[in-house]
Design an enzyme around this catalytic site. Structure first.
Site, short mmCIF file in Angstrom:
data_model
loop_
_atom_site.label_atom_id
_atom_site.label_comp_id
_atom_site.label_asym_id
_atom_site.label_seq_id
_atom_site.Cartn_x
_atom_site.Cartn_y
_atom_site.Cartn_z
N GLY A 54 -1.18 -5.17 -7.04
CA GLY A 54 -2.63 -5.21 -6.92
C GLY A 54 -3.37 -5.07 -8.23
O GLY A 54 -4.30 -5.82 -8.52
N HIS A 67 4.00 2.62 2.26
CA HIS A 67 3.68 2.07 0.94
C HIS A 67 3.44 3.12 -0.12
O HIS A 67 3.97 3.04 -1.23
CB HIS A 67 2.46 1.16 1.07
CG HIS A 67 2.04 0.51 -0.21
ND1 HIS A 67 2.90 -0.27 -0.95
CD2 HIS A 67 0.86 0.53 -0.89
CE1 HIS A 67 2.26 -0.71 -2.04
NE2 HIS A 67 1.04 -0.23 -2.03
N SER A 112 10.54 7.09 -15.12
CA SER A 112 10.16 6.09 -16.13
C SER A 112 9.15 5.08 -15.59
O SER A 112 9.14 3.92 -15.99
CB SER A 112 11.40 5.36 -16.64
OG SER A 112 12.07 4.69 -15.58
N ARG A 116 -5.50 6.97 -0.30
CA ARG A 116 -5.70 6.43 -1.65
C ARG A 116 -6.55 5.17 -1.62
O ARG A 116 -6.31 4.26 -0.84
CB ARG A 116 -4.34 6.11 -2.28
CG ARG A 116 -4.43 5.40 -3.62
CD ARG A 116 -3.04 5.03 -4.09
NE ARG A 116 -2.41 4.05 -3.24
CZ ARG A 116 -2.10 2.81 -3.62
NH1 ARG A 116 -2.39 2.40 -4.83
NH2 ARG A 116 -1.51 1.98 -2.79
N ARG A 143 -7.27 0.73 3.56
CA ARG A 143 -5.96 0.36 4.09
C ARG A 143 -5.61 1.04 5.40
O ARG A 143 -4.99 0.43 6.28
CB ARG A 143 -4.89 0.67 3.03
CG ARG A 143 -4.92 -0.29 1.88
CD ARG A 143 -3.96 0.12 0.79
NE ARG A 143 -3.95 -0.88 -0.28
CZ ARG A 143 -3.32 -0.72 -1.43
NH1 ARG A 143 -2.68 0.40 -1.68
NH2 ARG A 143 -3.35 -1.67 -2.34
N GLU A 193 -10.84 -5.20 -4.50
CA GLU A 193 -9.88 -4.93 -3.43
C GLU A 193 -10.54 -4.01 -2.41
O GLU A 193 -11.66 -3.53 -2.59
CB GLU A 193 -8.59 -4.32 -3.99
CG GLU A 193 -7.80 -5.30 -4.86
CD GLU A 193 -6.54 -4.69 -5.44
OE1 GLU A 193 -6.25 -3.52 -5.15
OE2 GLU A 193 -5.86 -5.40 -6.20
N HIS A 237 1.05 0.30 4.14
CA HIS A 237 0.37 -0.91 3.70
C HIS A 237 0.24 -1.86 4.88
O HIS A 237 1.22 -2.11 5.59
CB HIS A 237 1.13 -1.58 2.56
CG HIS A 237 0.29 -2.54 1.79
ND1 HIS A 237 -0.10 -3.76 2.30
CD2 HIS A 237 -0.28 -2.45 0.56
CE1 HIS A 237 -0.85 -4.39 1.41
NE2 HIS A 237 -0.99 -3.62 0.34
#
Length: 563
Positions: A63, A362, A27, A397, A301, A129, A252
């Site tokens: 974010g 993360h 969900s 990512r 990252r 970012e 992260h």
């Protein structure tokens, strides 16, 4: 070394059965989007969630969501930034679909009722970012984007709760994907406590969509919620579906450091804080990122996380600091209210204090391997969101692409499934007993699994560390496949949610460690200290599956190959 895994979980006998055209598991943004779109296109949808509707990873996303919404931005530029972050392993066609369809999908969220932060002239406010060369990150409530998107989607679902075409089953843990004749035909479920059905049951469907989120609890420290136990990936592996890119785990860089013994979900200090100007300094007060990357604190990252680990090693410290004091109390409270409250709970004031941070697990760039419309290698089984591997992220990512991926590909899945249901291509079949070992592990094994994963396929990986993790996990699994009489598929043993989750964690940790051991290079979220450079020989992905005998098979597939 041969690695054996279970092909199904040990469970009690099935006590009830239900049926739907499509079963959606999860969900978060992907599961809710798929279920809402499918509701209008197929006769009956069953949405299953592990706890309650708003408990998934989406609500924790601080974010934002990335999309080329600004007039000066373009999908082509978003594509370029994504490909750079993915370090050569992105599926370019998948990324093109993401960035091209993304803006329309975000605007549909707005039409659905999602309230993004606005500029004084009423446009969606966009920020920047790490890894992005344009301001293209849409936020809601400053740092509560995921929570707002989740709220809007759940409100849309609640508005149709009485629709006989959709049923929501909460407090239900998916155990296994049911199969017959080499295709998925449903799932087994354990309804936990407050659910509408008791015990273990079966939900049969023409198609199954897994949107079960991440694998965070495989590790000792993670930003993921406690429900993130890799259930979807583990169930897909047991069913024989392919998984890919498991070794690419995003740690992260800036997670609040709460001490050496901290476990479970840790507070995330969003990358957007660095986007607004916060700086990283070591325990001696020395800023170190400008000498590492041209984008300094806004580097991708994986670059920042590895730089922090190296700086920690150089200074003999267990953390570094994030210095946001110059941003001011009023700005920080207005821009990052969620983070301010989280820090206050641990007695930190970002306007006065240096914030201790260290990398923690993360996001997982790998998962169930799917094509452009979300189909896995197992007919009838789809996957979306973090549990899937679309090829969008490659080896790493790009910030804020995850919510967009769940949104875009859930939309694509819903369209593909509904077309195939309408044409009669997807039919309901009766599940068959699956051959191979049945597995179960005691809940007490969880800490040993987490220790093995954290010190093996953690931030910095070595052959010795990965081999030790492999051996430690194998020792645990030696008692995992349950010896049962031929022809029997279930066993009356002590089991429950904790035991099944532990088995899922073990399955994912084992497959992840295998891939991390095989990839002898450093690329994106995979850092091998003994192979510190990227290699052209590894321009491809590692694809794994569990065969009918329970053996974990892994092959290397060069980019462009369809084998």
């Amino acid at each position: 070394m041969s690695i054996q895994l279970a092909t199904s979980l040990a469970t009690p006998e099935i006590g009830w059965t239900t049926q739907a055209d499509v079963i959606v598991v999860g969900s978060g943004i992907a599961g809710l989007t798929a279920a809402l779109r499918l509701r209008r296109r197929v006769p009956r949808v069953l949405l299953v969630t592990k706890t309650v509707l708003d408990s998934g990873s989406t609500r924790w996303a601080q974010g934002g969501i990335a999309a080329a919404l600004a007039p000066e931005d373009s999908p082509a530029e978003h594509l370029d930034d994504t490909l750079v972050a993915g370090v050569g392993l992105c599926d370019t066609s998948a990324v093109r679909a993401l960035v091209t369809e993304g803006p329309a999908r975000v605007r549909e969220l707005v039409a659905l009722g999602a309230n993004f932060d606005r500029t004084p002239d009423g446009e969606i406010a966009l920020t920047r970012e790490g890894g992005h060369h344009r301001d293209r990150i849409a936020h809601a409530g400053g740092d509560a984007t995921g929570a707002e998107i989740s709220r809007a989607l759940i409100a849309a679902l609640e508005a149709v709760r009485d629709d006989p075409g959709i049923e929501v089953l909460e407090h239900a843990l998916v155990l296994d994907v049911l199969t017959s004749g080499g295709k998925a035909c449903g799932v087994t479920l354990h309804v936990i406590g407050e659910g509408s059905r008791d015990g273990v049951g079966a939900a049969l469907g023409r198609a199954v969509v897994l949107a079960t989120g991440g694998i965070g609890q495989v590790f000792q420290s993670s930003t993921n919620p406690r429900e993130a136990t890799g259930d979807g990936i583990a169930a897909a592996l047991r069913a024989g579906a392919e998984v890919a890119d498991l070794e690419f785990v995003q740690f992260h860089p800036t997670v609040l450091w709460l001490g050496q013994n901290a476990r479970g979900q840790q507070p995330l200090i969003s990358e957007a804080v660095r986007g607004e100007g916060a700086l990283l300094v070591d325990t001696n007060g020395v800023r170190f990122m400008p000498g590492v990357h041209e984008m300094a604190e806004l580097a991708p990252r994986d670059v920042v996380a590895k730089a922090i680990v190296r700086q920690m090693a150089a200074t003999g410290a267990s953390h570094v600091y994030l210095d946001a004091r110059h941003l001011g109390r009023d700005f920080f409270r207005r821009r990052f209210p969620t983070i301010v409250n989280a820090l206050a709970g641990h007695r930190f004031d970002p306007a006065e204090d240096l914030i201790p941070v260290a990398p923690a697990q993360h996001y997982h760039s790998g998962g169930i391997r799917v094509d452009a419309v979300g189909r896995s290698s197992l007919p009838g089984l789809y996957a979306a969101g973090e549990c899937s591997c679309t090829g969008v992220h490659g080896a790493n990512r790009l910030a804020s692409n995850s919510l967009l991926e769940g949104l875009v590909f859930a939309h694509r899945i819903a369209d593909d499934v509904s077309t195939r249901v309408a044409s009669g291509e997807l039919t309901q079949v009766e599940p068959a007993v699956r051959p191979g070992p049945v597995g179960l592990l005691p809940a007490t094994a969880r800490t040993r699994i987490q220790r093995a994963a954290s010190w093996g396929p953690g931030v910095i990986r070595t052959a010795a560390g990965l081999e030790k993790a492999t051996q430690d996990l194998a020792r645990l699994s030696s008692g995992a496949p349950v010896d049962i009489p031929e022809g029997a598929h279930k066993l009356d043993v002590t089991h429950g949610t904790a035991e099944w989750e532990t088995m899922n964690l073990h399955t994912v940790a084992t497959a992840l460690t295998r891939s991390a051991s095989l990839r002898e290079e450093t690329r994106g979220g995979h850092y091998r200290e003994d192979f510190p450079s990227a290699s052209e020989n590894w321009l491809g992905r590692l694809v794994s599956r569990v065969n009918p005998d329970g053996e974990l098979e892994t092959r290397f597939e060069p980019l462009g190959s369809t084998s």
